[in-house]
Design a protein around this motif. Structure first.
Motif: not given
Length: 221
Positions: A131-157
């Motif tokens: 369950g955690m892998l599935f949730a973290l994967t969704i989270n990462y995809v959402l963060i990836f898309r948010a960054r393309r809109r200019g959302f700042v994510v210092p820990s992205f790498i």
């Protein structure tokens, strides 16, 4: 320290710190085998925290950590509030479900192996990892898309590296499956997967500097 940073730090320290302390106490008391489990795989995480003082530390610490995992997912949803609502709901649902699975699997551990409800423990632990892998994967995809809109994510790498390694472990080693008896390789994978999940929680320390706990007041008539 902001409220968000406190949740990120507490989620990591309570989970990884509890496991480390439990293992230290277990080896000192003779209830756990002394080695480097990340490479030797001499024991799994469960059997470091069943007997003696180590058992009390493990159950208390991990149950407390699960409560912070639930709060972590709530904070993450608030932080990504501009993202797709359905995806956010799925993310939070599976994240909380995974935490509850770990809580249930930990709560049934008892000092004597014969007294432990292994069916609940095994299902709860496996629900946590999957369950955690599935949730973290969704989270990462959402963060990836948010960054393309200019959302700042210092820990992205850092998050990208953790997700890549977790998926490599799950695909290359047929996932993390917990059982009553585990092979040498499965025990090693369990230790590393647990550490990487903990580090993903901790990575939000760099992202959540501005997240504060606030109370909104409404004026009465």
């Amino acid at each position: 320290m902001s409220f968000g940073q406190f949740i990120a730090l507490a989620s990591f320290v309570l989970s990884m710190g509890t496991i480390a302390l439990t293992y230290a106490v277990g080896t000192a008391e003779g209830s756990a085998v002394l080695c480097n489990p990340f490479f030797d795989g001499c024991t799994d995480i469960t059997h470091t925290g069943m007997k003696g003082d180590a058992g009390f530390i493990f159950r208390g610490g991990m149950i407390a950590a699960c409560s912070f995992f639930v709060i972590w997912w709530m904070v993450m949803r608030v932080w990504l509030v501009g993202s797709n609502r359905i995806a956010l709901s799925f993310m939070q649902f599976f994240g909380v479900l995974a935490a509850l699975g770990l809580l249930a699997g930990t709560a049934v551990l008892l000092p004597e192996k014969a007294d432990t409800h292994w069916g609940v423990h095994v299902r709860g632990a496996n629900l946590f990892f999957q369950g955690m892998l599935f949730a973290l994967t969704i989270n990462y995809v959402l963060i990836f898309r948010a960054r393309r809109r200019g959302f700042v994510v210092p820990s992205f790498i850092f998050k990208s590296s953790l997700i890549a390694v977790l998926w490599f472990m799950f695909i290359g080693f047929a996932g993390v499956t917990v059982g009553v008896e585990m092979s040498h390789g499965k025990r090693i994978i369990e230790w590393w997967a647990t550490l990487f999940i903990g580090l993903y929680f901790l990575s939000s320390w760099w992202d959540w500097k501005g997240i504060q706990l606030s109370v909104s007041e409404s004026s009465g008539k």
